[in-house]
Design an enzyme around this catalytic site. Structure first.
Site, PDB file in Angstrom:
ATOM      1  N   LYS A 151       0.913  -1.145   0.099  1.00 24.00           N
ATOM      2  CA  LYS A 151       0.166  -0.032  -0.159  1.00 24.00           C
ATOM      3  C   LYS A 151       0.801   1.306   0.073  1.00 24.00           C
ATOM      4  O   LYS A 151       2.000   1.015   0.371  1.00 24.00           O
ATOM      5  CB  LYS A 151      -0.965  -0.051   1.210  1.00 24.00           C
ATOM      6  N   PRO A 170      10.631  -3.773   0.633  1.00 21.17           N
ATOM      7  CA  PRO A 170      11.551  -3.293   1.594  1.00 21.17           C
ATOM      8  C   PRO A 170      10.772  -3.713   2.896  1.00 21.17           C
ATOM      9  O   PRO A 170       9.638  -3.369   3.211  1.00 21.17           O
ATOM     10  CB  PRO A 170      11.715  -1.867   1.367  1.00 21.17           C
ATOM     11  N   VAL A 171      11.901  -4.136   3.644  1.00 23.52           N
ATOM     12  CA  VAL A 171      11.464  -4.042   5.304  1.00 23.52           C
ATOM     13  C   VAL A 171      11.426  -2.631   5.795  1.00 23.52           C
ATOM     14  O   VAL A 171      12.372  -1.973   5.276  1.00 23.52           O
ATOM     15  CB  VAL A 171      12.368  -5.230   6.144  1.00 23.52           C
ATOM     16  N   GLN A 172      10.490  -2.263   6.728  1.00 21.40           N
ATOM     17  CA  GLN A 172      10.322  -0.933   7.241  1.00 21.40           C
ATOM     18  C   GLN A 172      10.432   0.038   6.157  1.00 21.40           C
ATOM     19  O   GLN A 172      10.988   0.900   6.318  1.00 21.40           O
ATOM     20  CB  GLN A 172      11.562  -0.710   8.203  1.00 21.40           C
ATOM     21  N   GLY A 179       7.521   1.428   4.725  1.00 20.53           N
ATOM     22  CA  GLY A 179       6.272   2.277   4.844  1.00 20.53           C
ATOM     23  C   GLY A 179       5.227   1.933   3.483  1.00 20.53           C
ATOM     24  O   GLY A 179       4.419   2.608   3.144  1.00 20.53           O
ATOM     25  N   LEU A 180       5.405   0.487   3.254  1.00 18.93           N
ATOM     26  CA  LEU A 180       4.500  -0.044   2.188  1.00 18.93           C
ATOM     27  C   LEU A 180       3.630  -1.019   2.703  1.00 18.93           C
ATOM     28  O   LEU A 180       2.768  -1.835   2.007  1.00 18.93           O
ATOM     29  CB  LEU A 180       5.573  -0.356   1.127  1.00 18.93           C
ATOM     30  N   GLY A 181       3.663  -1.278   4.011  1.00 18.67           N
ATOM     31  CA  GLY A 181       3.122  -1.996   4.726  1.00 18.67           C
ATOM     32  C   GLY A 181       3.059  -3.581   4.504  1.00 18.67           C
ATOM     33  O   GLY A 181       2.230  -4.513   4.220  1.00 18.67           O
ATOM     34  N   GLY A 182       4.368  -3.848   4.149  1.00 21.92           N
ATOM     35  CA  GLY A 182       4.781  -5.279   3.499  1.00 21.92           C
ATOM     36  C   GLY A 182       4.612  -6.164   4.543  1.00 21.92           C
ATOM     37  O   GLY A 182       3.720  -7.443   4.447  1.00 21.92           O
ATOM     38  N   ASP A 225      -2.140  -1.179  10.453  1.00 27.52           N
ATOM     39  CA  ASP A 225      -2.401  -1.383   9.018  1.00 27.52           C
ATOM     40  C   ASP A 225      -2.533  -2.639   8.512  1.00 27.52           C
ATOM     41  O   ASP A 225      -2.325  -2.829   7.067  1.00 27.52           O
ATOM     42  CB  ASP A 225      -1.353  -0.412   8.249  1.00 27.52           C
TER      43      ASP A 225
HETATM   44  O1  C5P Z   1      -0.105  -1.018  14.896  1.00 25.72           O
HETATM   45  P1  C5P Z   1       1.392  -1.318  14.694  1.00 25.72           P
HETATM   46  O2  C5P Z   1       2.114  -2.509  15.245  1.00 25.72           O
HETATM   47  O3  C5P Z   1       1.664  -1.123  13.364  1.00 25.72           O
HETATM   48  O4  C5P Z   1       2.006   0.106  15.340  1.00 25.72           O
HETATM   49  C1  C5P Z   1       3.421  -0.019  15.546  1.00 25.72           C
HETATM   50  C2  C5P Z   1       3.952   1.187  16.364  1.00 25.72           C
HETATM   51  O5  C5P Z   1       3.662   2.573  15.977  1.00 25.72           O
HETATM   52  C3  C5P Z   1       2.960   1.194  17.711  1.00 25.72           C
HETATM   53  O6  C5P Z   1       3.469   0.533  18.722  1.00 25.72           O
HETATM   54  C4  C5P Z   1       3.116   2.501  17.921  1.00 25.72           C
HETATM   55  O7  C5P Z   1       4.305   3.059  18.704  1.00 25.72           O
HETATM   56  C5  C5P Z   1       3.102   3.434  16.942  1.00 25.72           C
HETATM   57  N1  C5P Z   1       1.893   3.751  16.183  1.00 25.72           N
HETATM   58  C6  C5P Z   1       1.054   4.933  17.012  1.00 25.72           C
HETATM   59  N2  C5P Z   1      -0.146   5.281  16.354  1.00 25.72           N
HETATM   60  C7  C5P Z   1      -0.629   4.440  15.362  1.00 25.72           C
HETATM   61  C8  C5P Z   1      -0.022   3.297  14.810  1.00 25.72           C
HETATM   62  C9  C5P Z   1       1.199   2.899  15.451  1.00 25.72           C
HETATM   63  O8  C5P Z   1       1.662   5.384  17.712  1.00 25.72           O
HETATM   64  N3  C5P Z   1      -1.914   4.977  14.872  1.00 25.72           N
END
Ligand code: C5P
Length: 344
Positions: A10, A94-96, A98-101, A136
């Site tokens: 995404k 890619p890992v980390q 920003g593409l929701g992999g 996500d």
């Molecule tokens: O939900 P997810 O595991 O992807 O989130 C990873 C980290 O990103 C969370 O632990 C939080 O620190 C941060 N996060 C946030 N607010 C969001 C989504 C993620 O602070 N809406």
């Protein structure tokens, strides 16, 4: 029994960060858009029990901390099934990035598992399990253009938009999402302090918009865009009858109209100062003819939307010259997303 699925990526067409909540997450408004770049997820189901993860990328965790593991464990529980599950991830995204992999991988594993077991978890329960695994993930249970609210996990399908050529620059930088959120909080509190001290010293007080004001503005922009869509446009994925646009350029592309409403990605404000080379990549895409370019999520992927595949190829040439890795793809409508998932 093995089921192979595509696990699509995404991009975020816009992203507005709100207040830090008591649960440690941030309020978020975003518009997600699925694109054609993907990993491959292969799920093999056998007799017995246990979940095993394998991945060709050693930086991907192959234990219980993998989102696919969490998802498979929850799915087996929801289906009340005992099985031995092997999940193989062929990583291309890619890992980390920003593409929701990782999030897409988990949903792909769930979809493959359901198909392999010939059993379905009710839609609402699937959304719940997905949201418990990550903010996500749920978007990948919808596909196409998706509004995300709450912490990004409450998802609403938006009208389909015509497939648009897209260049995704993939600078080899891993951006930590939790750190990017923390940096945002620091930046906002710094601005508030500056605004406050301004008034104390007698200088004019700076206006710092509240979180709720900014989020309201984001919602208004998306609503105004939605109300301007020609009726029936979305079902066909293109304007039904060339209905004249409201104002400038509606007929050109509803997707471009959406990103031009000003729903920019807030993460750019904290990620670009730390990685100026990413801002440079965005400029390269813009100079290469992108009608819109932006960081995706917290990065480091940066996408550019182009008027055509040819224009995208031209734009990508600028990245190539500068040695920035990239891939050319297209946005996916909801129908394309679901029809291509099993088409591998
Ligand atoms: O939900 P997810 O595991 O992807 O989130 C990873 C980290 O990103 C969370 O632990 C939080 O620190 C941060 N996060 C946030 N607010 C969001 C989504 C993620 O602070 N809406």
């Amino acid at each position: 029994m093995t089921v192979t699925v595509r696990s699509f990526a995404k991009i975020n067409l816009g992203l507005c960060i709100g207040a830090l909540r008591a649960d440690g997450f941030h309020e978020l408004h975003t518009v997600y858009q699925t694109i054609g770049l993907h990993d491959i997820v292969r799920v093999t189901i056998g007799r017995g029990s246990g979940i095993e993860i394998r991945c060709n990328d050693p930086s991907v965790p192959q234990n219980e901390s993998n989102t696919c593991y969490h998802m498979a464990e929850r799915a087996l529980g929801a289906l009340k099934v005992k099985a031995q599950v092997l999940i193989e991830i062929e990583k291309q995204l890619p890992v980390q990035g920003g593409l929701g992999g990782a999030s897409g991988n988990a949903v792909a594993a769930l979809i493959a598992l359901e198909r392999g077991l010939k059993k379905q978890i009710p839609g609402s329960e699937k959304l719940r399990i997905a949201s418990e695994t990550g903010s996500d993930l749920p978007l990948f249970l919808v596909g196409g253009t998706v509004l995300g609210v709450g912490r990004g996990e409450q998802v609403y399908p938006l009208p389909n938009l015509p497939p648009t050529a897209c260049v995704v620059a993939l600078p080899p930088i891993g951006v930590s999402t939790p750190k990017a959120f923390a940096d945002w909080d620091l930046m906002v509190s710094g601005q508030r302090d500056a605004a406050g001290s301004g008034s104390a010293s007698g200088a004019p007080k700076l206006t710092v918009r509240s979180h709720s004001d900014r989020m309201l503005m984001f919602s208004r922009r998306v609503s105004a865009w939605l109300s301007g869509l020609p009726e029936g446009e979305s079902k066909l994925g293109r304007p039904k009858s060339g209905v004249p646009a409201r104002g400038r350029g509606r007929a050109e592309s509803p997707l471009l109209d959406l990103v031009r409403t000003g729903i920019e990605n807030d993460f750019e404000q904290v990620v670009f100062p730390q990685y100026p080379e990413l801002r440079e990549v965005k400029c390269l895409l813009e100079r290469g003819g992108a009608v819109y370019a932006s960081l995706s999520g917290s990065g480091a992927a940066i996408y550019g939307l182009f008027a055509s595949r040819t224009a995208a190829e031209k734009g990508a040439a600028k990245l190539e010259k500068s040695g920035v890795p990239f891939q050319i793809t297209t946005t996916l409508t909801r129908q394309q997303y679901w029809s291509k998932i099993f088409d591998c």
